[in-house]
Scaffold this motif. Structure first.
Motif, PDB file in Angstrom:
ATOM      1  N   MET A   1     -22.678   1.021  -7.329  1.00  0.00           N
ATOM      2  CA  MET A   1     -22.718  -0.381  -6.903  1.00  0.00           C
ATOM      3  C   MET A   1     -21.966  -1.243  -7.916  1.00  0.00           C
ATOM      4  SD  MET A   1     -26.050  -2.762  -6.167  1.00  0.00           S
ATOM      5  CE  MET A   1     -25.854  -4.479  -5.702  1.00  0.00           C
ATOM      6  N   THR A   2     -21.009  -2.039  -7.432  1.00  0.00           N
ATOM      7  CA  THR A   2     -20.219  -2.900  -8.306  1.00  0.00           C
ATOM      8  C   THR A   2     -20.985  -4.168  -8.633  1.00  0.00           C
ATOM      9  OG1 THR A   2     -18.204  -2.058  -7.289  1.00  0.00           O
ATOM     10  CG2 THR A   2     -18.031  -4.090  -8.584  1.00  0.00           C
ATOM     11  N   ARG A   3     -21.061  -4.484  -9.927  1.00  0.00           N
ATOM     12  CA  ARG A   3     -21.754  -5.698 -10.349  1.00  0.00           C
ATOM     13  C   ARG A   3     -20.924  -6.911  -9.967  1.00  0.00           C
ATOM     14  NH1 ARG A   3     -23.590  -6.365 -16.505  1.00  0.00           N
ATOM     15  NH2 ARG A   3     -25.220  -4.950 -15.791  1.00  0.00           N
ATOM     16  N   LYS A   4     -21.592  -7.932  -9.443  1.00  0.00           N
ATOM     17  CA  LYS A   4     -20.927  -9.174  -9.087  1.00  0.00           C
ATOM     18  C   LYS A   4     -20.320  -9.795 -10.329  1.00  0.00           C
ATOM     19  CE  LYS A   4     -21.805 -13.657  -6.942  1.00  0.00           C
ATOM     20  NZ  LYS A   4     -22.833 -14.554  -6.350  1.00  0.00           N
ATOM     21  N   LYS A   5     -19.086 -10.297 -10.199  1.00  0.00           N
ATOM     22  CA  LYS A   5     -18.402 -10.896 -11.336  1.00  0.00           C
ATOM     23  C   LYS A   5     -19.195 -12.085 -11.849  1.00  0.00           C
ATOM     24  CE  LYS A   5     -13.969 -12.645 -12.945  1.00  0.00           C
ATOM     25  NZ  LYS A   5     -12.572 -12.971 -12.577  1.00  0.00           N
ATOM     26  N   GLU A   6     -19.400 -12.117 -13.177  1.00  0.00           N
ATOM     27  CA  GLU A   6     -20.222 -13.158 -13.788  1.00  0.00           C
ATOM     28  C   GLU A   6     -19.334 -14.190 -14.478  1.00  0.00           C
ATOM     29  OE1 GLU A   6     -24.031 -10.281 -14.885  1.00  0.00           O
ATOM     30  OE2 GLU A   6     -22.656 -10.964 -16.464  1.00  0.00           O
ATOM     31  N   ASN A   7     -19.834 -15.418 -14.501  1.00  0.00           N
ATOM     32  CA  ASN A   7     -19.178 -16.496 -15.217  1.00  0.00           C
ATOM     33  C   ASN A   7     -20.162 -17.084 -16.215  1.00  0.00           C
ATOM     34  OD1 ASN A   7     -16.654 -16.480 -13.774  1.00  0.00           O
ATOM     35  ND2 ASN A   7     -17.754 -17.375 -12.031  1.00  0.00           N
ATOM     36  N   LEU A   8     -19.631 -17.570 -17.318  1.00  0.00           N
ATOM     37  CA  LEU A   8     -20.465 -18.207 -18.333  1.00  0.00           C
ATOM     38  C   LEU A   8     -19.812 -19.522 -18.699  1.00  0.00           C
ATOM     39  CD1 LEU A   8     -22.872 -18.192 -20.218  1.00  0.00           C
ATOM     40  CD2 LEU A   8     -21.542 -16.848 -21.845  1.00  0.00           C
ATOM     41  N   SER A   9     -20.219 -20.587 -18.016  1.00  0.00           N
ATOM     42  CA  SER A   9     -19.626 -21.898 -18.260  1.00  0.00           C
ATOM     43  C   SER A   9     -20.616 -22.874 -18.876  1.00  0.00           C
ATOM     44  CB  SER A   9     -19.085 -22.487 -16.950  1.00  0.00           C
ATOM     45  OG  SER A   9     -20.141 -22.579 -15.989  1.00  0.00           O
ATOM     46  N   GLN A  10     -21.892 -22.587 -18.723  1.00  0.00           N
ATOM     47  CA  GLN A  10     -22.918 -23.502 -19.224  1.00  0.00           C
ATOM     48  C   GLN A  10     -23.626 -22.908 -20.431  1.00  0.00           C
ATOM     49  OE1 GLN A  10     -25.752 -24.716 -16.295  1.00  0.00           O
ATOM     50  NE2 GLN A  10     -27.013 -25.870 -17.739  1.00  0.00           N
ATOM     51  N   PRO A  11     -23.647 -23.612 -21.564  1.00  0.00           N
ATOM     52  CA  PRO A  11     -24.356 -23.100 -22.743  1.00  0.00           C
ATOM     53  C   PRO A  11     -25.832 -22.865 -22.440  1.00  0.00           C
ATOM     54  CG  PRO A  11     -22.979 -24.968 -23.323  1.00  0.00           C
ATOM     55  CD  PRO A  11     -22.973 -24.889 -21.834  1.00  0.00           C
ATOM     56  N   GLY A  12     -26.347 -21.735 -22.902  1.00  0.00           N
ATOM     57  CA  GLY A  12     -27.755 -21.420 -22.704  1.00  0.00           C
ATOM     58  C   GLY A  12     -28.072 -20.731 -21.398  1.00  0.00           C
ATOM     59  N   ALA A  13     -27.060 -20.351 -20.630  1.00  0.00           N
ATOM     60  CA  ALA A  13     -27.329 -19.607 -19.396  1.00  0.00           C
ATOM     61  C   ALA A  13     -27.946 -18.260 -19.746  1.00  0.00           C
ATOM     62  CB  ALA A  13     -26.039 -19.417 -18.610  1.00  0.00           C
ATOM     63  N   VAL A  14     -28.838 -17.778 -18.903  1.00  0.00           N
ATOM     64  CA  VAL A  14     -29.536 -16.526 -19.190  1.00  0.00           C
ATOM     65  C   VAL A  14     -29.878 -15.814 -17.896  1.00  0.00           C
ATOM     66  CG1 VAL A  14     -31.840 -17.603 -19.204  1.00  0.00           C
ATOM     67  CG2 VAL A  14     -31.436 -15.499 -20.535  1.00  0.00           C
ATOM     68  N   LEU A  15     -29.870 -14.496 -17.941  1.00  0.00           N
ATOM     69  CA  LEU A  15     -30.293 -13.664 -16.816  1.00  0.00           C
ATOM     70  C   LEU A  15     -31.509 -12.857 -17.250  1.00  0.00           C
ATOM     71  CD1 LEU A  15     -26.798 -12.252 -15.729  1.00  0.00           C
ATOM     72  CD2 LEU A  15     -28.075 -14.118 -14.641  1.00  0.00           C
ATOM     73  N   ILE A  16     -32.648 -13.073 -16.598  1.00  0.00           N
ATOM     74  CA  ILE A  16     -33.840 -12.254 -16.861  1.00  0.00           C
ATOM     75  C   ILE A  16     -33.767 -11.042 -15.946  1.00  0.00           C
ATOM     76  CG2 ILE A  16     -36.360 -12.161 -16.864  1.00  0.00           C
ATOM     77  CD1 ILE A  16     -36.417 -15.135 -17.347  1.00  0.00           C
ATOM     78  N   PRO A 256     -18.293 -13.327 -29.422  1.00  0.00           N
ATOM     79  CA  PRO A 256     -17.043 -13.825 -28.834  1.00  0.00           C
ATOM     80  C   PRO A 256     -17.054 -15.342 -28.693  1.00  0.00           C
ATOM     81  CG  PRO A 256     -18.442 -12.856 -27.139  1.00  0.00           C
ATOM     82  CD  PRO A 256     -19.089 -12.547 -28.452  1.00  0.00           C
ATOM     83  N   PHE A 257     -15.889 -15.946 -28.823  1.00  0.00           N
ATOM     84  CA  PHE A 257     -15.762 -17.389 -28.629  1.00  0.00           C
ATOM     85  C   PHE A 257     -15.705 -17.678 -27.130  1.00  0.00           C
ATOM     86  CE2 PHE A 257     -13.283 -21.264 -28.032  1.00  0.00           C
ATOM     87  CZ  PHE A 257     -13.963 -22.140 -28.858  1.00  0.00           C
ATOM     88  N   ILE A 258     -16.508 -18.653 -26.706  1.00  0.00           N
ATOM     89  CA  ILE A 258     -16.544 -19.034 -25.293  1.00  0.00           C
ATOM     90  C   ILE A 258     -15.972 -20.438 -25.135  1.00  0.00           C
ATOM     91  CG2 ILE A 258     -17.998 -19.315 -23.248  1.00  0.00           C
ATOM     92  CD1 ILE A 258     -20.049 -17.472 -24.785  1.00  0.00           C
ATOM     93  N   SER A 259     -16.602 -21.404 -25.758  1.00  0.00           N
ATOM     94  CA  SER A 259     -16.096 -22.769 -25.835  1.00  0.00           C
ATOM     95  C   SER A 259     -16.837 -23.466 -26.959  1.00  0.00           C
ATOM     96  CB  SER A 259     -16.298 -23.519 -24.508  1.00  0.00           C
ATOM     97  OG  SER A 259     -17.620 -24.026 -24.410  1.00  0.00           O
ATOM     98  N   SER A 260     -16.321 -24.618 -27.391  1.00  0.00           N
ATOM     99  CA  SER A 260     -16.929 -25.317 -28.519  1.00  0.00           C
ATOM    100  C   SER A 260     -18.351 -25.769 -28.217  1.00  0.00           C
ATOM    101  CB  SER A 260     -16.069 -26.528 -28.909  1.00  0.00           C
ATOM    102  OG  SER A 260     -16.002 -27.452 -27.838  1.00  0.00           O
ATOM    103  N   ARG A 261     -18.684 -25.941 -26.940  1.00  0.00           N
ATOM    104  CA  ARG A 261     -20.052 -26.380 -26.589  1.00  0.00           C
ATOM    105  C   ARG A 261     -21.094 -25.328 -26.947  1.00  0.00           C
ATOM    106  NH1 ARG A 261     -20.520 -28.049 -20.646  1.00  0.00           N
ATOM    107  NH2 ARG A 261     -19.159 -26.265 -20.306  1.00  0.00           N
ATOM    108  N   PHE A 262     -20.692 -24.070 -27.003  1.00  0.00           N
ATOM    109  CA  PHE A 262     -21.613 -23.006 -27.376  1.00  0.00           C
ATOM    110  C   PHE A 262     -21.839 -22.965 -28.887  1.00  0.00           C
ATOM    111  CE2 PHE A 262     -20.397 -21.811 -23.193  1.00  0.00           C
ATOM    112  CZ  PHE A 262     -21.405 -21.024 -22.682  1.00  0.00           C
ATOM    113  N   ASN A 263     -21.008 -23.674 -29.646  1.00  0.00           N
ATOM    114  CA  ASN A 263     -21.091 -23.667 -31.094  1.00  0.00           C
ATOM    115  C   ASN A 263     -21.596 -24.994 -31.654  1.00  0.00           C
ATOM    116  OD1 ASN A 263     -18.580 -21.839 -30.251  1.00  0.00           O
ATOM    117  ND2 ASN A 263     -19.553 -20.951 -32.036  1.00  0.00           N
ATOM    118  N   GLN A 264     -22.172 -25.814 -30.764  1.00  0.00           N
ATOM    119  CA  GLN A 264     -22.675 -27.118 -31.172  1.00  0.00           C
ATOM    120  C   GLN A 264     -24.158 -27.024 -31.520  1.00  0.00           C
ATOM    121  OE1 GLN A 264     -20.104 -29.605 -30.869  1.00  0.00           O
ATOM    122  NE2 GLN A 264     -21.416 -30.431 -32.455  1.00  0.00           N
ATOM    123  N   VAL A 265     -24.543 -27.543 -32.665  1.00  0.00           N
ATOM    124  CA  VAL A 265     -25.947 -27.564 -33.059  1.00  0.00           C
ATOM    125  C   VAL A 265     -26.670 -28.649 -32.273  1.00  0.00           C
ATOM    126  CG1 VAL A 265     -27.555 -27.986 -34.963  1.00  0.00           C
ATOM    127  CG2 VAL A 265     -25.452 -26.681 -35.368  1.00  0.00           C
TER     128      VAL A 265
END
Length: 461
Positions: A1-16, A256-265
């Motif tokens: 089964m092929t995994r659906k292509k994932e996107n990571l655009s929002q900081p803090g996204a999570v998959l349980i 990995p670097f995603i975007s600067s929003r992921f590196n903001q305190v």
């Protein structure tokens, strides 16, 4: 089964991906539709991991299961697009904050620990142990190692021992109804690695397993490869997404670097930038040990001083031990204790007995152990005196023991001319830190993490 292509655009996204509870009779219940919040804690001063799982129960799960304690909870979550995931087993040891919202819904929190930490409360060892400290550590850990059953998709817990073989090759101690973790903490105070001078070993657990290592050894291994987990920025003016990697180019970043929003305190807790009185009282600035040898009937005094001028001070007083800041493997070579700071080893004075053996038996306590106690006191104080917490977007490739770079801005008026970015960084706070604790907080589909950071020196390496 092929995994659906994932996107990571929002900081803090999570998959349980997994969340279920297994009762004592082997019945499995999914928790995915019941979880309101997951908090997972790991820290270098904690022997095992803790988890608090808040449940919104509208289906009578707590009674139907029933949940009464000692159930197994399996939690697996992952940052989208990441292969690295959090996947661990926990044991329910307490149910707290139980509240009925109405006749159809109730709330409660399952307080959990990893299986080894839970079993440690009930296992007791009464025997003599002798040999190299790294061999003793493995021997004691095997006493409590729990093989995981089919209900757990996590791997068996592994133990990673740093700097083997240890310099403490012939150590003996008697465990008198001690728990295994008490034995391991005792061995941590007696272990000396083959490379480290600070000898501040810790026994702790992170998402990868159990570690018997010193902060000094963790720093050394990463400095050798110039490896840093990630870089975080305190400045709050970066609102637009940046796709170009703007991190310092001098390091090999693990995440990995995603975007600067992921590196903001998102927030920072920095209770104490400097406390000279506490540093002296904790043994960070200077301390001493008075010791009486019950075999030779001699009184000995040993002093330690962490100030920059300590080498010169030691030349005038042979009671000072030779090791000081410059002899340890630190993140950088800039001592955080300023020159001419007031300090006095006798202001932090303790007593520790010696019992050297005239027959060269290993069952003795001599000068090396006293010296080790002094240096360890200094190393332990670092974990209390030079710490802060930052809350950042959650990712599942983080763990205790990694290095991280922090950019903390100076507050000064900017001129018309262009200024290099490094000139905007506070030289006393910005730099490389060691991650000594991680708290994962998952709530309302969002994942944040609070990193406890410690620095043993100023700046970068």
């Amino acid at each position: 089964m092929t995994r659906k292509k994932e996107n990571l655009s929002q900081p803090g996204a999570v998959l349980i991906e997994e969340a279920f509870i297994v009762t004592k009779d082997g019945t499995t219940f999914s928790l995915k539709n019941f979880i309101a919040e997951i908090c997972v804690y790991e820290h270098i001063n904690m022997n095992g991991m803790h988890a608090d799982i808040t449940i919104v129960d509208s289906n009578g799960l707590i009674t139907a299961a029933p949940i009464l304690g000692e159930e197994t909870v399996v939690i697996e979550f992952r940052t989208p697009t990441f292969q690295d995931k959090f996947n661990r087993n926990f044991v329910v040891y307490s149910i707290v904050n139980r509240l009925v919202n109405n006749d159809r819904e109730q709330f409660y929190t399952l307080k959990c620990v990893t299986p080894e930490l839970y079993a440690d409360n009930f296992v007791r060892l009464t025997s003599k142990f002798s040999g190299a400290t790294d061999e003793l550590v493995q021997n004691v850990f095997d006493q409590i190692k729990i093989k995981r059953g089919k209900t757990n998709k996590a791997k068996d817990s592994e133990l990673f021992i740093a700097e083997t073989p240890h310099a403490s090759t012939n150590y003996e101690f008697i465990a008198n109804h001690w728990s295994p973790f008490k034995c391991l903490n005792h061995l941590a105070t007696k272990s000396i690695g083959k490379e480290s001078n600070k000898s501040n070993f810790k026994f702790f657990e992170n998402k990868s397993g159990f570690f018997f290592a010193s902060p000094e050894s963790l720093v050394r291994a990463q400095k050798k490869n110039r490896a840093v987990y990630d870089e975080y920025n305190i400045q709050q003016n970066q609102t637009q997404e940046v796709r170009e990697d703007k991190r310092n180019g001098g390091y090999n970043y693990v995440s990995p670097f995603i975007s600067s929003r992921f590196n903001q305190v998102e927030s920072i807790y920095y209770p104490s930038f400097k406390d000279n009185i506490r540093s002296q009282m904790d043994g960070y600035t200077a301390s001493s040990i008075y010791s009486y040898d019950f075999t030779t009937k001699r009184l000995a005094v040993m002093k330690f001083d962490g100030r920059p001028e300590s080498k010169e001070i030691a030349k005038e007083d042979r009671r000072y031990i030779s090791e000081t800041f410059d002899d340890f493997e630190t993140i950088s070579k800039i001592n955080p204790i300023p020159e001419q700071t007031l300090g006095n080893p006798l202001a932090n004075r303790t007593f520790s007995p010696m019992a050297t053996s005239p027959y060269a038996t290993t069952f003795s306590r001599g000068v090396d152990q006293i010296r080790n106690t002094l240096i360890r006191r200094y190393g332990d104080a670092e974990l209390e005196d030079n710490v802060m917490e930052i809350t950042v977007p959650g990712k599942t490739d983080v763990e205790t023991g990694l290095l991280v770079r922090l950019i903390y801005p100076q507050t000064k008026e900017l001129g018309q001319t262009a200024i290099d970015r490094t000139e905007l960084e506070d030289p006393y706070i910005s730099g490389i830190y060691l991650i000594i604790g991680v708290r994962h907080d998952i709530q309302n589909g969002q994942h944040s993490m609070t990193l406890s950071l410690m620095k043993d020196s100023l700046g970068d390496f």
